[in-house]
Design a protein around this motif. Sequence first.
Motif, PDB file in Angstrom:
ATOM      1  N   GLN A 167       0.840  -1.182   0.000  1.00  0.00           N
ATOM      2  CA  GLN A 167       0.000   0.000   0.000  1.00  0.00           C
ATOM      3  C   GLN A 167       0.883   1.242   0.000  1.00  0.00           C
ATOM      4  O   GLN A 167       1.810   1.356   0.812  1.00  0.00           O
ATOM      5  CB  GLN A 167      -0.939   0.023   1.213  1.00  0.00           C
ATOM      6  N   ASN A 168       0.580   2.179  -0.907  1.00  0.00           N
ATOM      7  CA  ASN A 168       1.318   3.432  -1.034  1.00  0.00           C
ATOM      8  C   ASN A 168       0.396   4.567  -0.615  1.00  0.00           C
ATOM      9  O   ASN A 168      -0.595   4.867  -1.280  1.00  0.00           O
ATOM     10  CB  ASN A 168       1.797   3.630  -2.474  1.00  0.00           C
ATOM     11  N   LEU A 169       0.732   5.212   0.532  1.00  0.00           N
ATOM     12  CA  LEU A 169      -0.084   6.297   1.078  1.00  0.00           C
ATOM     13  C   LEU A 169       0.673   7.619   1.046  1.00  0.00           C
ATOM     14  O   LEU A 169       0.423   8.506   1.855  1.00  0.00           O
ATOM     15  CB  LEU A 169      -0.477   5.967   2.524  1.00  0.00           C
ATOM     16  N   THR A 170       1.572   7.782   0.081  1.00  0.00           N
ATOM     17  CA  THR A 170       2.429   8.960   0.057  1.00  0.00           C
ATOM     18  C   THR A 170       1.649  10.232  -0.243  1.00  0.00           C
ATOM     19  O   THR A 170       1.786  11.241   0.452  1.00  0.00           O
ATOM     20  CB  THR A 170       3.545   8.771  -0.980  1.00  0.00           C
ATOM     21  N   LYS A 171       0.809  10.195  -1.249  1.00  0.00           N
ATOM     22  CA  LYS A 171       0.096  11.398  -1.683  1.00  0.00           C
ATOM     23  C   LYS A 171      -1.386  11.280  -1.318  1.00  0.00           C
ATOM     24  O   LYS A 171      -1.793  10.368  -0.609  1.00  0.00           O
ATOM     25  CB  LYS A 171       0.282  11.619  -3.183  1.00  0.00           C
ATOM     26  N   ARG A 172      -2.176  12.201  -1.853  1.00  0.00           N
ATOM     27  CA  ARG A 172      -3.594  12.209  -1.502  1.00  0.00           C
ATOM     28  C   ARG A 172      -4.306  10.977  -2.025  1.00  0.00           C
ATOM     29  O   ARG A 172      -5.174  10.420  -1.364  1.00  0.00           O
ATOM     30  CB  ARG A 172      -4.246  13.477  -2.064  1.00  0.00           C
ATOM     31  N   ILE A 173      -3.948  10.539  -3.224  1.00  0.00           N
ATOM     32  CA  ILE A 173      -4.547   9.336  -3.791  1.00  0.00           C
ATOM     33  C   ILE A 173      -3.766   8.126  -3.291  1.00  0.00           C
ATOM     34  O   ILE A 173      -2.566   8.000  -3.551  1.00  0.00           O
ATOM     35  CB  ILE A 173      -4.549   9.395  -5.332  1.00  0.00           C
ATOM     36  N   ASP A 174      -4.443   7.245  -2.563  1.00  0.00           N
ATOM     37  CA  ASP A 174      -3.816   6.033  -2.042  1.00  0.00           C
ATOM     38  C   ASP A 174      -4.033   4.884  -3.025  1.00  0.00           C
ATOM     39  O   ASP A 174      -5.118   4.750  -3.611  1.00  0.00           O
ATOM     40  CB  ASP A 174      -4.411   5.658  -0.680  1.00  0.00           C
ATOM     41  N   TRP A 175      -3.018   4.065  -3.214  1.00  0.00           N
ATOM     42  CA  TRP A 175      -3.137   2.936  -4.118  1.00  0.00           C
ATOM     43  C   TRP A 175      -2.286   1.782  -3.591  1.00  0.00           C
ATOM     44  O   TRP A 175      -1.408   1.969  -2.736  1.00  0.00           O
ATOM     45  CB  TRP A 175      -2.709   3.302  -5.543  1.00  0.00           C
ATOM     46  N   GLY A 176      -2.578   0.584  -4.113  1.00  0.00           N
ATOM     47  CA  GLY A 176      -1.831  -0.579  -3.668  1.00  0.00           C
ATOM     48  C   GLY A 176      -2.190  -1.818  -4.472  1.00  0.00           C
ATOM     49  O   GLY A 176      -3.089  -1.799  -5.339  1.00  0.00           O
ATOM     50  N   PHE A 177      -1.469  -2.900  -4.183  1.00  0.00           N
ATOM     51  CA  PHE A 177      -1.672  -4.182  -4.848  1.00  0.00           C
ATOM     52  C   PHE A 177      -1.745  -5.277  -3.783  1.00  0.00           C
ATOM     53  O   PHE A 177      -1.108  -5.187  -2.732  1.00  0.00           O
ATOM     54  CB  PHE A 177      -0.527  -4.486  -5.824  1.00  0.00           C
TER      55      PHE A 177
ATOM     56  N   MET B 180      -9.209 -27.337  -4.999  1.00  0.00           N
ATOM     57  CA  MET B 180      -9.507 -26.060  -5.635  1.00  0.00           C
ATOM     58  C   MET B 180      -8.378 -25.082  -5.281  1.00  0.00           C
ATOM     59  O   MET B 180      -8.123 -24.808  -4.110  1.00  0.00           O
ATOM     60  CB  MET B 180     -10.842 -25.497  -5.167  1.00  0.00           C
ATOM     61  N   PHE B 181      -7.694 -24.585  -6.296  1.00  0.00           N
ATOM     62  CA  PHE B 181      -6.626 -23.596  -6.113  1.00  0.00           C
ATOM     63  C   PHE B 181      -7.141 -22.245  -6.603  1.00  0.00           C
ATOM     64  O   PHE B 181      -7.522 -22.110  -7.775  1.00  0.00           O
ATOM     65  CB  PHE B 181      -5.368 -23.991  -6.894  1.00  0.00           C
ATOM     66  N   THR B 182      -7.140 -21.266  -5.705  1.00  0.00           N
ATOM     67  CA  THR B 182      -7.636 -19.927  -6.013  1.00  0.00           C
ATOM     68  C   THR B 182      -6.490 -18.926  -5.938  1.00  0.00           C
ATOM     69  O   THR B 182      -5.745 -18.888  -4.940  1.00  0.00           O
ATOM     70  CB  THR B 182      -8.745 -19.515  -5.035  1.00  0.00           C
ATOM     71  N   ASN B 183      -6.346 -18.104  -6.974  1.00  0.00           N
ATOM     72  CA  ASN B 183      -5.358 -17.034  -7.023  1.00  0.00           C
ATOM     73  C   ASN B 183      -6.084 -15.726  -7.316  1.00  0.00           C
ATOM     74  O   ASN B 183      -6.904 -15.653  -8.244  1.00  0.00           O
ATOM     75  CB  ASN B 183      -4.302 -17.290  -8.088  1.00  0.00           C
ATOM     76  N   LEU B 184      -5.779 -14.698  -6.533  1.00  0.00           N
ATOM     77  CA  LEU B 184      -6.411 -13.393  -6.691  1.00  0.00           C
ATOM     78  C   LEU B 184      -5.327 -12.335  -6.866  1.00  0.00           C
ATOM     79  O   LEU B 184      -4.440 -12.186  -6.029  1.00  0.00           O
ATOM     80  CB  LEU B 184      -7.275 -13.059  -5.468  1.00  0.00           C
ATOM     81  N   TYR B 185      -5.420 -11.593  -7.985  1.00  0.00           N
ATOM     82  CA  TYR B 185      -4.517 -10.473  -8.273  1.00  0.00           C
ATOM     83  C   TYR B 185      -5.375  -9.208  -8.275  1.00  0.00           C
ATOM     84  O   TYR B 185      -6.247  -9.053  -9.153  1.00  0.00           O
ATOM     85  CB  TYR B 185      -3.826 -10.648  -9.617  1.00  0.00           C
ATOM     86  N   GLN B 186      -5.164  -8.317  -7.327  1.00  0.00           N
ATOM     87  CA  GLN B 186      -6.086  -7.189  -7.125  1.00  0.00           C
ATOM     88  C   GLN B 186      -5.311  -5.895  -6.943  1.00  0.00           C
ATOM     89  O   GLN B 186      -4.244  -5.870  -6.314  1.00  0.00           O
ATOM     90  CB  GLN B 186      -6.963  -7.453  -5.902  1.00  0.00           C
ATOM     91  N   ALA B 187      -5.872  -4.817  -7.514  1.00  0.00           N
ATOM     92  CA  ALA B 187      -5.345  -3.457  -7.337  1.00  0.00           C
ATOM     93  C   ALA B 187      -6.429  -2.589  -6.729  1.00  0.00           C
ATOM     94  O   ALA B 187      -7.619  -2.779  -7.012  1.00  0.00           O
ATOM     95  CB  ALA B 187      -4.887  -2.868  -8.672  1.00  0.00           C
ATOM     96  N   ASN B 188      -6.024  -1.648  -5.882  1.00  0.00           N
ATOM     97  CA  ASN B 188      -6.995  -0.772  -5.216  1.00  0.00           C
ATOM     98  C   ASN B 188      -6.523   0.668  -5.282  1.00  0.00           C
ATOM     99  O   ASN B 188      -5.315   0.960  -5.343  1.00  0.00           O
ATOM    100  CB  ASN B 188      -7.192  -1.198  -3.760  1.00  0.00           C
ATOM    101  N   ILE B 189      -7.481   1.588  -5.267  1.00  0.00           N
ATOM    102  CA  ILE B 189      -7.204   3.026  -5.296  1.00  0.00           C
ATOM    103  C   ILE B 189      -8.283   3.715  -4.487  1.00  0.00           C
ATOM    104  O   ILE B 189      -9.447   3.270  -4.467  1.00  0.00           O
ATOM    105  CB  ILE B 189      -7.152   3.554  -6.751  1.00  0.00           C
ATOM    106  N   ALA B 190      -7.905   4.779  -3.781  1.00  0.00           N
ATOM    107  CA  ALA B 190      -8.849   5.528  -2.942  1.00  0.00           C
ATOM    108  C   ALA B 190      -8.562   7.014  -3.089  1.00  0.00           C
ATOM    109  O   ALA B 190      -7.390   7.435  -3.119  1.00  0.00           O
ATOM    110  CB  ALA B 190      -8.732   5.102  -1.481  1.00  0.00           C
ATOM    111  N   TYR B 191      -9.638   7.809  -3.171  1.00  0.00           N
ATOM    112  CA  TYR B 191      -9.519   9.254  -3.279  1.00  0.00           C
ATOM    113  C   TYR B 191     -10.376   9.891  -2.187  1.00  0.00           C
ATOM    114  O   TYR B 191     -11.600   9.741  -2.179  1.00  0.00           O
ATOM    115  CB  TYR B 191      -9.974   9.751  -4.651  1.00  0.00           C
ATOM    116  N   PRO B 192      -9.787  10.588  -1.231  1.00  0.00           N
ATOM    117  CA  PRO B 192     -10.573  11.255  -0.179  1.00  0.00           C
ATOM    118  C   PRO B 192     -10.997  12.654  -0.614  1.00  0.00           C
ATOM    119  O   PRO B 192     -10.194  13.442  -1.132  1.00  0.00           O
ATOM    120  CB  PRO B 192      -9.594  11.299   0.991  1.00  0.00           C
ATOM    121  N   PHE B 193     -12.267  12.966  -0.389  1.00  0.00           N
ATOM    122  CA  PHE B 193     -12.753  14.313  -0.659  1.00  0.00           C
ATOM    123  C   PHE B 193     -12.376  15.259   0.477  1.00  0.00           C
ATOM    124  O   PHE B 193     -12.036  16.412   0.244  1.00  0.00           O
ATOM    125  CB  PHE B 193     -14.263  14.293  -0.863  1.00  0.00           C
ATOM    126  N   ASP B 194     -12.469  14.779   1.695  1.00  0.00           N
ATOM    127  CA  ASP B 194     -12.049  15.536   2.874  1.00  0.00           C
ATOM    128  C   ASP B 194     -11.727  14.528   3.978  1.00  0.00           C
ATOM    129  O   ASP B 194     -11.480  13.350   3.689  1.00  0.00           O
ATOM    130  CB  ASP B 194     -13.126  16.548   3.302  1.00  0.00           C
TER     131      ASP B 194
END
Length: 454
Positions: free
Chosen positions: A308-318, A339-353
């Motif tokens: 997770q990268n929380l450096t700037k206002r927009i947070d993102w991660g993998f 059953m073998f399950t693999n999940l590759y996920q990206a996330n992004i968040a933008y705070p208004f305030d």
Amino acid sequence: MITDYGDKPELNQVTQLTNLKYGNARFPMQYNANHFTFVSDENGIGNRYAGFFTTTKAGLDTLVLIGDDILRNPSEKEVDSTLRAYKKTDVDSIAIVSVSTDSAYSFPITNYQSSISETRIAGDNNQVSEVTRQSDDKVLYKLKIDEFALNRRNVSAQPTEYAKKLMRESSLTSVDPSVKSPVAVDSVKKEGDIFQNEFGTDSSTVVPIGTVIPAMADNNVLANAKLYRYKPKKFSADFGGVNLNNSVLLNKYQAYAGGNGPIMLNSSSPLNGLIRLGTSDLLEDIRITGAFKIGTNLKDNEWLASYQNLTKRIDWGFTYYRNAQSDIFYSDINSFGKMFTNLYQANIAYPFDETKSVRLSTGIRSDNKVVSSEFNNTPSQEYKDNTTLYSVSKLEYVYDNSLNPTQNIWNGLRYKATIDWNRQVGGEKFSDGPNTFNFGVDVRYYYPIYRNFI
């Protein structure tokens, strides 16, 4: 008192502690953190005395800085003449300093009948040794530092008859009416600034309360200031733990099995070992977490890694997640498998305030179904591994205006509106369609209640 600096004899110095009119003072040494001690026979018998340094404010002085000259309490004529010498129209700087006078106050703390002939001190143990002579015998005493006598200062060592006779015959006690009595001065010899004092006495010179430094045009600190990059980043352990539990490591949707069960959100083993590790940088802008969950059968294992990268206002991660589940019964071929399950996920968040934000996470999920070949079960032997791909997306709007004053205690309002969209993008599709939608709203208002509200 001679200050002993050990391997630096050039720093040793002699400090005057007393100015006795009668008798001698010997064996000066430090008594405790605030007092010094010595042995004096001023009253005719060698007794122990103690003392301390005192500082008295003598007033304020004005320093006028003109060029390389420093004028102390100057008159207007002195200022004008100095300005003409430096060809200036105004002074460079003015400073106000405090002037103090130092003195030593000494008092007796013993009133012996026989003199102390020798003494030593062990400061770390708060002990002193005293040797007195009584007739032809010498007696050694080991005593503790008398803090009570230091605080009371009520011991009176009256001079003996022989000492009184010497005082009357001394020229120091003779009074001449034609001579004016001298003004009382400090009993401690003043030291210069170049010397040190282990008792921390103030020097006879002025002690500045504040120093005024004029701003120079060619020495501007802000002009040379620079913003340095925070690089390389400093990481440290954030959390870590090893325990046994049966919790769900990552909550995910289970593929539709045509109404057959059971629902397997976790591995088939009832108890699992969990190892969790986490690290973050100094400013908590970068967070890396990982977890490994091992089943008791050593087969149903789970892996989780997140950045997770929380450096700037927009947070993102993998995030990467892998799960292996065994002992799954497939009714269509009447056989067990994995059953073998693999999940590759990206996330992004933008705070208004500070309270409102929108969050989006999307990724690819792979479910690989592997059937165990069984004897006398032809379909299981002919069945090939089946891999199904899903596109998983989740959109959230979060409002959080709650406070957490203590553990498990909340106060305020928070709610969340979510939309989940799962689409099968690979593998065998069902006749009802590859899309699955899920809408949800979670509203929570925390209000404190007390035992006496009924």
